[in-house]
Design a protein around this motif. Sequence first.
Motif, mmCIF file in Angstrom:
data_model
loop_
_atom_site.group_PDB
_atom_site.id
_atom_site.type_symbol
_atom_site.label_atom_id
_atom_site.label_comp_id
_atom_site.label_asym_id
_atom_site.label_seq_id
_atom_site.Cartn_x
_atom_site.Cartn_y
_atom_site.Cartn_z
ATOM 1 N N MET A 126 0.834 -1.203 0.000
ATOM 2 C CA MET A 126 0.000 0.000 0.000
ATOM 3 C C MET A 126 0.870 1.254 0.000
ATOM 4 S SD MET A 126 -3.060 -1.317 2.522
ATOM 5 C CE MET A 126 -2.090 -2.564 3.361
ATOM 6 N N THR A 140 -3.456 1.638 -3.232
ATOM 7 C CA THR A 140 -2.299 0.984 -3.850
ATOM 8 C C THR A 140 -1.882 1.743 -5.105
ATOM 9 O OG1 THR A 140 -3.849 -0.558 -4.939
ATOM 10 C CG2 THR A 140 -2.796 -1.303 -2.903
ATOM 11 N N ARG A 141 -2.491 1.399 -6.211
ATOM 12 C CA ARG A 141 -2.093 2.000 -7.486
ATOM 13 C C ARG A 141 -2.407 3.494 -7.538
ATOM 14 N NH1 ARG A 141 -2.226 -1.406 -12.980
ATOM 15 N NH2 ARG A 141 -0.770 -0.092 -14.152
ATOM 16 N N GLY A 166 2.742 -0.296 -7.088
ATOM 17 C CA GLY A 166 1.296 -0.102 -7.080
ATOM 18 C C GLY A 166 0.498 -1.245 -7.645
#
Length: 478
Positions: free
Chosen positions: A64, A347-348, A361
Amino acid sequence: MNGTSPGIVFRGGTVLPMDLARSVLPDTDVLVVGDRVEAVGPSLDVPTGTEEVDASGGVVMPGMVDTHRHMWQTAMRGYGADWTLTQYFVWYYLEHGRHFRPEDIRAGNLLSAAESLDAGVTTTVDWSHGLQSVEHAEAAVDALRSVPGRFVLAYGNIQAGPWEWSASPDFRAFVERFPRSDLLGLQMAFDVTGDPAFPERAAFEVARDLDLAVTTHAGVWGATNDDGIRLMHENGFMEPRTVYVHAATLSHDSYHRIAATGGSVSVATESEQSCGQGYPPTWALREHGIPVSISMDTSVWMSGDLFSAMRTTLGADRSREHMEAHRKGDTVTHCHLRADQVVEWATRGGARALGMDDVVGSLEPGKKADVVLLKNDHSPVSFPLLNPYGHVALQAQRSDVHTVVVDGRVVKRDGRLVGVDLPSIRREVEATLEHLRGSMGEEAWQAGMNPDVPETKVLDNPYQYTDYRTASTHAGHG
């Protein structure tokens, strides 16, 4: 791994690769070789000597990314549990923030970096606005380099105008020798007061000259407002890599400007709900198509993990959607914000905000190996795993973080941190607390947990390095 193994493979987990389709891959392996993800798929062939981790019954996901964390304040964990934002300003901006020595910045950063990794947060932006000198900044960097995570130092100083500290030859020299890499990035962190003279222009020009992204607290009740966004836009300083933190009290005009210039917003929902920056704005950001990342703000109030941040973000957005519908006499029958979107933001979304989407990510071959396994065979909450995204966003917690890999290196295994000297960090934190209590005196220290608001203009402008005041908050609503 750690110099003894050619790689590591997570076997048979439910993989959330965070690809553009937000796929769910049951009974899938993730192979890490060196510092990269080598392959994702079922029953992978692996090199001889590869370390195998049984991921069955668990979730394998990218590490994360937290895009806004005041790491230096972590030595005071929980101290301001009952603070409002105004009391935070009083304590750190007006009264006691100046007591922090370089070694205190280091202690807070060490503890914060360790708790990030423990919670599966592999990339953390150190929104470091306690850097009263370059020596403070060097201490912050030393701490970040001492812990095996991925960090971005966002250099700031709440005790001086950004046009002042950014013009310092010492700051430029610091930037020139800064050891930038995939594991350690650099930004500039400062806020825009809305002063029509736009004194922050000089700091933006330094950022442009040094090719540094800017992260800024925007749309914070009693501090920053639409005037700051307008001035940034009219003067050409809103960029795709600009990260606007909170953005909770902005108008549609400001959101349009952010969207049009490609910036993103770091939402710290727990902080916004508890402290008063404004209602968490994800409902408005979705309406305007503004990219979102998630952050936890500061452990002086909140938990240092993104599981809490994800679930509160989901709850706040849905609460607002229901509230707006009820106001019109309507009923929401389908939630617009879904669990997979919030996991993507954690995340991403964070990687994109930092310009690192090609690095971290997601779990894709060729990307850096920042990997998290959520698995807890000792918990009845670990099964059944029916909706993996829902499980991550609404069921999982720090104790479920079984294994963490950063840049191909195992930093947490079987629920315990690896390569982090917690007893040493504890000693440094205890020394910082002893210094702060001694400098303030015990009476002031105890009173600081619920500080009085002095007769100042802090509600109009908490930034004591400028005389500019605005009537856009409480004074404008009398």
